[in-house]
Design a protein around this motif. Structure first.
Motif, PDB file in Angstrom:
ATOM      1  N   ALA A  52      37.750  35.118  22.280  1.00 43.67           N
ATOM      2  CA  ALA A  52      37.860  33.899  23.089  1.00 43.67           C
ATOM      3  C   ALA A  52      37.963  34.237  24.571  1.00 43.67           C
ATOM      4  CB  ALA A  52      39.087  33.103  22.641  1.00 43.67           C
ATOM      5  N   LEU A  53      38.713  35.317  24.886  1.00 43.49           N
ATOM      6  CA  LEU A  53      38.849  35.729  26.275  1.00 43.49           C
ATOM      7  C   LEU A  53      37.513  36.199  26.831  1.00 43.49           C
ATOM      8  CD1 LEU A  53      41.116  36.035  28.401  1.00 43.49           C
ATOM      9  CD2 LEU A  53      41.313  38.416  27.688  1.00 43.49           C
ATOM     10  N   ARG A  54      36.755  36.922  26.000  1.00 45.94           N
ATOM     11  CA  ARG A  54      35.442  37.406  26.447  1.00 45.94           C
ATOM     12  C   ARG A  54      34.503  36.235  26.702  1.00 45.94           C
ATOM     13  NH1 ARG A  54      34.311  40.061  22.276  1.00 45.94           N
ATOM     14  NH2 ARG A  54      35.146  42.075  22.929  1.00 45.94           N
ATOM     15  N   ASN A  55      34.531  35.270  25.775  1.00 44.48           N
ATOM     16  CA  ASN A  55      33.659  34.100  25.960  1.00 44.48           C
ATOM     17  C   ASN A  55      34.049  33.304  27.193  1.00 44.48           C
ATOM     18  OD1 ASN A  55      32.284  34.764  23.623  1.00 44.48           O
ATOM     19  ND2 ASN A  55      33.527  33.442  22.312  1.00 44.48           N
ATOM     20  N   ALA A  56      35.395  33.155  27.390  1.00 38.01           N
ATOM     21  CA  ALA A  56      35.845  32.425  28.572  1.00 38.01           C
ATOM     22  C   ALA A  56      35.460  33.165  29.843  1.00 38.01           C
ATOM     23  CB  ALA A  56      37.367  32.240  28.516  1.00 38.01           C
ATOM     24  N   LEU A  57      35.576  34.489  29.818  1.00 37.14           N
ATOM     25  CA  LEU A  57      35.208  35.281  30.994  1.00 37.14           C
ATOM     26  C   LEU A  57      33.725  35.144  31.304  1.00 37.14           C
ATOM     27  CD1 LEU A  57      35.829  37.408  33.160  1.00 37.14           C
ATOM     28  CD2 LEU A  57      35.466  39.168  31.429  1.00 37.14           C
ATOM     29  N   THR A 110      34.715  38.922  42.286  1.00 38.62           N
ATOM     30  CA  THR A 110      34.776  40.244  41.660  1.00 38.62           C
ATOM     31  C   THR A 110      36.114  40.919  41.937  1.00 38.62           C
ATOM     32  OG1 THR A 110      32.383  40.467  41.982  1.00 38.62           O
ATOM     33  CG2 THR A 110      33.622  42.473  41.477  1.00 38.62           C
ATOM     34  N   GLY A 111      36.629  40.760  43.149  1.00 36.59           N
ATOM     35  CA  GLY A 111      37.923  41.349  43.492  1.00 36.59           C
ATOM     36  C   GLY A 111      39.052  40.763  42.662  1.00 36.59           C
ATOM     37  N   LYS A 112      39.019  39.454  42.430  1.00 39.17           N
ATOM     38  CA  LYS A 112      40.053  38.825  41.609  1.00 39.17           C
ATOM     39  C   LYS A 112      40.036  39.364  40.181  1.00 39.17           C
ATOM     40  CE  LYS A 112      40.491  34.400  44.027  1.00 39.17           C
ATOM     41  NZ  LYS A 112      40.311  32.928  43.921  1.00 39.17           N
ATOM     42  N   ILE A 113      38.831  39.501  39.639  1.00 38.43           N
ATOM     43  CA  ILE A 113      38.728  40.006  38.263  1.00 38.43           C
ATOM     44  C   ILE A 113      39.249  41.435  38.177  1.00 38.43           C
ATOM     45  CG2 ILE A 113      37.092  40.608  36.436  1.00 38.43           C
ATOM     46  CD1 ILE A 113      35.366  38.268  37.371  1.00 38.43           C
ATOM     47  N   GLU A 166      52.574  25.217  32.658  1.00 33.66           N
ATOM     48  CA  GLU A 166      52.381  26.606  32.235  1.00 33.66           C
ATOM     49  C   GLU A 166      50.914  26.909  31.962  1.00 33.66           C
ATOM     50  OE1 GLU A 166      54.295  29.408  31.856  1.00 33.66           O
ATOM     51  OE2 GLU A 166      55.674  28.245  33.092  1.00 33.66           O
ATOM     52  N   LYS A 167      50.177  25.895  31.538  1.00 33.59           N
ATOM     53  CA  LYS A 167      48.757  26.092  31.229  1.00 33.59           C
ATOM     54  C   LYS A 167      47.985  26.573  32.455  1.00 33.59           C
ATOM     55  CE  LYS A 167      45.184  25.425  28.392  1.00 33.59           C
ATOM     56  NZ  LYS A 167      45.026  26.143  27.107  1.00 33.59           N
ATOM     57  N   LEU A 168      48.420  26.145  33.629  1.00 39.60           N
ATOM     58  CA  LEU A 168      47.719  26.522  34.866  1.00 39.60           C
ATOM     59  C   LEU A 168      47.681  28.030  35.081  1.00 39.60           C
ATOM     60  CD1 LEU A 168      49.093  23.855  37.376  1.00 39.60           C
ATOM     61  CD2 LEU A 168      46.809  23.955  36.397  1.00 39.60           C
ATOM     62  N   PHE A 169      48.675  28.741  34.551  1.00 42.66           N
ATOM     63  CA  PHE A 169      48.768  30.179  34.799  1.00 42.66           C
ATOM     64  C   PHE A 169      48.017  31.003  33.762  1.00 42.66           C
ATOM     65  CE2 PHE A 169      52.518  28.411  36.909  1.00 42.66           C
ATOM     66  CZ  PHE A 169      52.409  28.993  38.164  1.00 42.66           C
ATOM     67  N   GLU A 170      47.351  30.352  32.806  1.00 45.73           N
ATOM     68  CA  GLU A 170      46.575  31.106  31.831  1.00 45.73           C
ATOM     69  C   GLU A 170      45.283  31.598  32.458  1.00 45.73           C
ATOM     70  OE1 GLU A 170      45.916  28.898  28.303  1.00 45.73           O
ATOM     71  OE2 GLU A 170      48.055  28.628  27.859  1.00 45.73           O
ATOM     72  N   LYS A 171      44.839  32.746  31.986  1.00 45.16           N
ATOM     73  CA  LYS A 171      43.597  33.323  32.512  1.00 45.16           C
ATOM     74  C   LYS A 171      42.415  32.439  32.157  1.00 45.16           C
ATOM     75  CE  LYS A 171      45.385  37.998  31.851  1.00 45.16           C
ATOM     76  NZ  LYS A 171      45.222  39.266  31.105  1.00 45.16           N
ATOM     77  N   LEU A 176      41.265  32.489  37.626  1.00 47.94           N
ATOM     78  CA  LEU A 176      42.106  33.683  37.684  1.00 47.94           C
ATOM     79  C   LEU A 176      43.099  33.646  38.829  1.00 47.94           C
ATOM     80  CD1 LEU A 176      39.709  36.670  36.885  1.00 47.94           C
ATOM     81  CD2 LEU A 176      41.623  35.861  35.534  1.00 47.94           C
ATOM     82  N   GLY A 177      42.939  32.691  39.751  1.00 48.78           N
ATOM     83  CA  GLY A 177      43.766  32.686  40.956  1.00 48.78           C
ATOM     84  C   GLY A 177      45.250  32.623  40.667  1.00 48.78           C
ATOM     85  N   LEU A 178      45.684  31.599  39.894  1.00 44.49           N
ATOM     86  CA  LEU A 178      47.109  31.444  39.615  1.00 44.49           C
ATOM     87  C   LEU A 178      47.618  32.529  38.671  1.00 44.49           C
ATOM     88  CD1 LEU A 178      47.401  27.566  39.292  1.00 44.49           C
ATOM     89  CD2 LEU A 178      48.080  29.024  41.199  1.00 44.49           C
ATOM     90  N   ALA A 179      46.788  32.939  37.713  1.00 43.88           N
ATOM     91  CA  ALA A 179      47.196  34.039  36.831  1.00 43.88           C
ATOM     92  C   ALA A 179      47.418  35.307  37.635  1.00 43.88           C
ATOM     93  CB  ALA A 179      46.143  34.261  35.756  1.00 43.88           C
ATOM     94  N   LEU A 180      46.553  35.541  38.618  1.00 39.46           N
ATOM     95  CA  LEU A 180      46.709  36.713  39.471  1.00 39.46           C
ATOM     96  C   LEU A 180      47.965  36.602  40.330  1.00 39.46           C
ATOM     97  CD1 LEU A 180      45.494  39.356  40.523  1.00 39.46           C
ATOM     98  CD2 LEU A 180      44.181  38.021  42.175  1.00 39.46           C
ATOM     99  N   CYS A 181      48.241  35.408  40.837  1.00 35.46           N
ATOM    100  CA  CYS A 181      49.444  35.207  41.663  1.00 35.46           C
ATOM    101  C   CYS A 181      50.709  35.512  40.863  1.00 35.46           C
ATOM    102  CB  CYS A 181      49.487  33.769  42.174  1.00 35.46           C
ATOM    103  SG  CYS A 181      48.221  33.368  43.403  1.00 35.46           S
ATOM    104  N   ARG A 182      50.798  34.958  39.664  1.00 41.29           N
ATOM    105  CA  ARG A 182      51.993  35.214  38.843  1.00 41.29           C
ATOM    106  C   ARG A 182      52.116  36.697  38.505  1.00 41.29           C
ATOM    107  NH1 ARG A 182      53.602  31.865  33.451  1.00 41.29           N
ATOM    108  NH2 ARG A 182      54.741  30.595  34.973  1.00 41.29           N
ATOM    109  N   ALA A 183      50.992  37.357  38.192  1.00 41.00           N
ATOM    110  CA  ALA A 183      51.042  38.780  37.852  1.00 41.00           C
ATOM    111  C   ALA A 183      51.550  39.603  39.034  1.00 41.00           C
ATOM    112  CB  ALA A 183      49.665  39.258  37.416  1.00 41.00           C
ATOM    113  N   ILE A 184      51.145  39.236  40.248  1.00 43.02           N
ATOM    114  CA  ILE A 184      51.604  39.977  41.437  1.00 43.02           C
ATOM    115  C   ILE A 184      53.096  39.766  41.649  1.00 43.02           C
ATOM    116  CG2 ILE A 184      51.437  40.061  43.957  1.00 43.02           C
ATOM    117  CD1 ILE A 184      48.443  39.501  43.667  1.00 43.02           C
ATOM    118  N   ILE A 185      53.554  38.512  41.540  1.00 42.61           N
ATOM    119  CA  ILE A 185      54.984  38.235  41.727  1.00 42.61           C
ATOM    120  C   ILE A 185      55.819  38.947  40.665  1.00 42.61           C
ATOM    121  CG2 ILE A 185      56.726  36.418  41.757  1.00 42.61           C
ATOM    122  CD1 ILE A 185      54.946  36.485  44.243  1.00 42.61           C
TER     123      ILE A 185
END
Length: 506
Positions: free
Chosen positions: A269-274, A326-329, A436-441, A456-465
């Motif tokens: 599912a992640l691959r298809n979404a990506l 590409t940088g976000k990914i 919480e759904k907003l932070f999913e990849k 990926l923006g919000l997922a990346l933000c949470r991962a950095i924090i």
């Protein structure tokens, strides 16, 4: 119930009639002969209760001649002249035998019930311990311990490796109380999937544990009293023991399969979404780049300098957009794998906010940004580049999902638990139960619009924090729109020694 020594029982079977005689003799004139017979019968009953049928029969056989000699007329003679005494003595012997037999059966039933209770309790404790086992090694520890406790036998639970060869449970002595096992013999029993007897007096018995027509493991047991399943009294109990262990191994096997299937489904599912998100987000910039480059080539010398400038700007902007995607990914992949290295240093939050706003000057043309950053904010131990990227992502989201011209607020305050940084807007807010759904990849509120992102923006933000040891959440603010709240840990900043630095205050 502890076993009774047979010799002790027969000794009481001999002693009881003489004790009854001693008790009856002083009262022979007060008690009638039926009462004396009842005392003898009581003695036989007590012997039967405590020591079983054999000792009771001995007591009844001795009671008859003692009664005849001391109490039946003529006394001090084994001859009995009174028919009543003869009948009473015969009845006493019959009643004593029947009572002894019934008491012995009751005693056996009580012992059997107690044995069943002990075994039921043992199976319950085994099932409880196996229910708490989370892996094969835990099952091996439980099996070895309980088999020793219940049967007094040493054992080991052998599992097969990837090549199907049985191996010892290395690194955990509690999971193995039996080391002298022929792995070749064990391998034969495992492959044949049937119990094998001892090959030598010192070798163990092998019991494959199977469920659903396949062997899951092999149990090797060494018992001084022979195979446990050879004793009819233990066969069913031991079979239930093995069945519980096999069921637990099957449960763990199915759980592992389910986990693997779930992981595979999530990966797919992640691959298809990506692929879907990337293909969607790359299609637009590629189309614009192709169109601008084609128009520039087709126009040739007829293209004015102003047109060339416009085409070049379109190509540059769309290429920059693809580069950001590409940088976000790549950043998300590094953060998820734990391979990203934080370049932390002491930084002033005001400088990071200012740098982020400077980079977004072209996007914030008609957007008022209001900052509330107290002068008393302490220095923070962070990676300034990554935190700046977090702020840029949040501000870009606010620009994308809020009405044009609406303000954006950035505030920070020091709390007892750390530093709280908040970016809020004046849009429509976050839909209910989607915080919480907003932070999913790869999740985006507007994935089908041209302005939608890869998610990926919000997922990346949470991962950095979270990489900084903090946390991030989303909420709706009354009177505003959405707010993204970041809690960062605060460390004690270094104390600067101005004298050592060669600087003096005036």
């Amino acid at each position: 119930m502890p076993a009774v020594c047979p010799l002790r029982g027969y000794a009481w079977g001999v002693a009881a009639p003489f004790i009854c005689t001693v008790v009856n003799w002083p009262m022979r004139d007060l008690l009638g002969q039926p009462s004396i017979l009842m005392i003898y019968l009581l003695g036989v009953f007590l012997v039967a209760t405590c020591y079983g049928f054999g000792a009771a029969i001995l007591a009844s056989l001795l009671s008859a001649p003692l009664f005849a000699y001391y109490f039946a007329r003529p006394i001090f003679s084994f001859a009995i002249s009174d028919l009543e005494n003869m009948v009473g003595l015969a009845v006493m012997i019959v009643v004593a035998n029947l009572t002894s037999n019934l008491q012995d059966k009751a005693r056996q039933q009580a012992e059997l019930a107690l044995q069943r209770e002990r075994r039921t309790n043992a199976l319950y404790q085994l099932s409880q311990a196996l229910a708490d086992a989370s892996d094969q090694m835990a099952v091996a520890r439980v099996a070895v311990q309980h088999i020793y406790d219940q049967f007094g036998a040493q054992s080991v639970l052998l599992f097969a490796d990837d090549q199907g060869k049985l191996i010892y449970p290395d690194g955990d002595p509690l999971a193995c109380s039996l080391r002298h096992v022929s792995l070749s013999g064990a391998q034969g029993a495992f492959q044949l999937d049937k119990d094998l007897p001892q090959s030598t007096p010192d070798s163990p018995f092998f019991y494959p544990l199977e469920r659903s027509q396949s062997a899951l493991a092999l149990l090797a047991i060494h018992s001084q009293n022979g195979p446990l399943d050879a004793d009819p009294n233990l066969s069913g109990f031991f079979a239930t023991f093995r069945s519980l262990i096999a069921q637990t191994l099957q449960r763990l096997h199915f759980a592992e399969q389910a986990k693997s299937a779930t992981l595979q489904a999530e990966t797919e599912a992640l691959r298809n979404a990506l692929l879907s998100a990337i293909s969607h987000d790359l299609r637009t910039p590629l189309t614009r780049i192709t169109g601008a480059a084609g128009a520039l080539i087709e126009s040739g010398n007829d293209c004015t300098d102003e047109d060339r400038q416009d085409f070049g700007k379109v190509i540059f902007d769309e290429a920059q957009r693809m580069s950001d995607l590409t940088g976000k990914i790549l950043n998300m992949a590094r953060l998820s794998s734990g391979k990203i290295i934080l370049h932390q240093d002491w930084n002033a939050l005001e400088e990071i906010v200012g740098s982020a706003l400077t980079r977004l000057n072209n996007s914030l043309l008609d957007r008022p940004v209001r900052t509330q950053l107290p002068n008393s904010l302490p220095l923070v131990w962070i990676d300034a580049v990554l935190l700046e990227q977090v702020l840029i992502n949040l501000i870009e989201n606010a620009i994308k999902y809020t009405p044009a011209g609406s303000p954006i607020d950035i505030s920070a305050e020091k709390l007892p638990t750390g530093l709280q940084l908040v970016v809020s807007d004046y849009g429509h807010g976050i839909p209910k139960n989607m915080e919480e759904k907003l932070f999913e990849k790869f999740y985006s509120l507007e994935t089908e619009t041209q302005e939608g992102g890869v998610g990926l923006g919000l997922a990346l933000c949470r991962a950095i924090i979270e990489a900084h040891g903090g946390s991030m959440r989303a909420a709706n603010v009354v009177g505003k729109g959405a707010a993204f709240i970041m809690d960062l840990p605060l460390l004690e900043p270094p104390i600067l020694n101005w004298e050592d630095a060669g600087m003096h205050t005036v």
